[in-house]
Write a protein that holds these residues in place. Structure first.
Motif, mmCIF file in Angstrom:
data_model
loop_
_atom_site.group_PDB
_atom_site.id
_atom_site.type_symbol
_atom_site.label_atom_id
_atom_site.label_comp_id
_atom_site.label_asym_id
_atom_site.label_seq_id
_atom_site.Cartn_x
_atom_site.Cartn_y
_atom_site.Cartn_z
ATOM 1 N N MET A 1 0.837 -1.206 0.000
ATOM 2 C CA MET A 1 0.000 0.000 0.000
ATOM 3 C C MET A 1 0.869 1.251 0.000
ATOM 4 O O MET A 1 0.647 2.190 -0.776
ATOM 5 N N ASN A 2 1.878 1.276 0.871
ATOM 6 C CA ASN A 2 2.746 2.447 0.960
ATOM 7 C C ASN A 2 3.481 2.696 -0.355
ATOM 8 O O ASN A 2 3.666 3.846 -0.768
ATOM 9 N N ALA A 3 3.876 1.623 -1.037
ATOM 10 C CA ALA A 3 4.587 1.771 -2.310
ATOM 11 C C ALA A 3 3.737 2.499 -3.342
ATOM 12 O O ALA A 3 4.251 3.285 -4.149
ATOM 13 N N THR A 4 2.427 2.288 -3.306
ATOM 14 C CA THR A 4 1.547 2.923 -4.296
ATOM 15 C C THR A 4 1.277 4.390 -4.000
ATOM 16 O O THR A 4 0.639 5.067 -4.809
ATOM 17 N N SER A 5 1.760 4.886 -2.862
ATOM 18 C CA SER A 5 1.552 6.303 -2.539
ATOM 19 C C SER A 5 2.584 7.201 -3.215
ATOM 20 O O SER A 5 2.485 8.429 -3.142
ATOM 21 N N ALA A 6 3.575 6.623 -3.884
ATOM 22 C CA ALA A 6 4.584 7.422 -4.588
ATOM 23 C C ALA A 6 3.914 8.229 -5.699
ATOM 24 O O ALA A 6 2.922 7.781 -6.293
ATOM 25 N N PRO A 7 4.450 9.411 -6.028
ATOM 26 C CA PRO A 7 3.818 10.267 -7.049
ATOM 27 C C PRO A 7 4.147 9.826 -8.473
ATOM 28 O O PRO A 7 4.874 10.487 -9.210
ATOM 29 N N PHE A 8 3.591 8.683 -8.875
ATOM 30 C CA PHE A 8 3.813 8.196 -10.233
ATOM 31 C C PHE A 8 3.139 9.119 -11.245
ATOM 32 O O PHE A 8 2.087 9.698 -10.975
ATOM 33 N N SER A 9 3.721 9.231 -12.421
ATOM 34 C CA SER A 9 3.096 10.014 -13.491
ATOM 35 C C SER A 9 1.886 9.253 -14.028
ATOM 36 O O SER A 9 1.794 8.022 -13.891
ATOM 37 N N PRO A 10 0.936 9.952 -14.643
ATOM 38 C CA PRO A 10 -0.330 9.315 -15.044
ATOM 39 C C PRO A 10 -0.170 8.126 -15.973
ATOM 40 O O PRO A 10 -1.003 7.207 -15.952
ATOM 41 N N GLU A 11 0.874 8.105 -16.788
ATOM 42 C CA GLU A 11 1.023 7.001 -17.739
ATOM 43 C C GLU A 11 1.574 5.726 -17.103
ATOM 44 O O GLU A 11 1.611 4.666 -17.737
ATOM 45 N N ILE A 12 1.993 5.796 -15.831
ATOM 46 C CA ILE A 12 2.535 4.638 -15.130
ATOM 47 C C ILE A 12 1.471 4.066 -14.195
ATOM 48 O O ILE A 12 0.899 4.782 -13.383
#
Length: 202
Positions: A78-89
């Motif tokens: 869950m914590n890993a998915t809180s990173a600010p990924f760009s929309p295409e990722i």
């Protein structure tokens, strides 16, 4: 405020964009607010530059989402998915999280989540003042249209009525202030009081 209003449950929200891109992100402004019909709320902050976060954009476009329960064993993912990924990722691929099809909505469920709330958007309420002309956050009000719960959590009494889920089996985690989290391993019970002269309900 986030130090004081704690612990907070975590909505691990999966959504899909109109063109099929999958998103998965956690939100700790989350709560159940209505029983008939079952409804929940969670709040999505906007980026400081006035951009809408991917989860909110997807929910507004498709009006569907899945809220995946976060147990102790899923905390790191869950914590890993809180990173600010760009929309295409997609967080699903970037964080190697397995997905499975939901029952009645398009966004997928997290494999291994002990419970998933499949939801439809009811209201989206802008709140506060962010970048010029933009809100600080948007409060999402959603109706739960399907519950998926691990079979080992479901118990019934002699009359066939569902019993409360054992918190020890649910293994919930909650958000505290800063980067701190808590487990629900230390619990106590209090009987609900009766007003003087009233009869206990069945």
């Amino acid at each position: 405020m986030t130090d004081l209003v704690a612990p907070r449950p975590i909505a691990w929200v999966s959504s899909v964009s109109e063109d099929g891109r999958r998103n998965l992100a956690p939100f700790s402004y989350y709560q159940a607010v209505c029983s008939h019909p079952p409804m929940v709320v969670f709040s999505v902050s906007w980026w400081p530059d006035g951009r809408m976060k991917d989860t909110l954009a997807n929910v507004l476009a498709t009006r569907e989402m899945v809220i995946n329960h976060v147990s102790d064993g899923l905390a790191t993912a869950m914590n890993a998915t809180s990173a600010p990924f760009s929309p295409e990722i997609s967080e699903w691929e970037a964080c190697a999280i397995a997905a499975e099809a939901a029952a009645v909505v398009a966004p997928p469920r997290v494999v291994g989540a002990l419970a998933c709330l499949e939801c439809k958007l009811v209201h989206a309420l802008p709140l506060g003042d962010g970048a010029p002309g933009k809100p600080s956050a948007t409060l999402v009000v959603a109706e739960v249209v399907h519950f998926s719960v691990a079979s080992e959590l479901l118990r019934r009494d002699a009359r066939g009525r569902l019993l409360p889920i054992d918190p020890g089996q649910l293994q919930s985690i909650g958000r505290l202030g800063g980067i701190a989290y808590t487990r629900t391993t230390d619990r106590f019970e209090l009987l609900r009081p009766q007003a003087p002269g009233s009869k206990a309900s069945d």
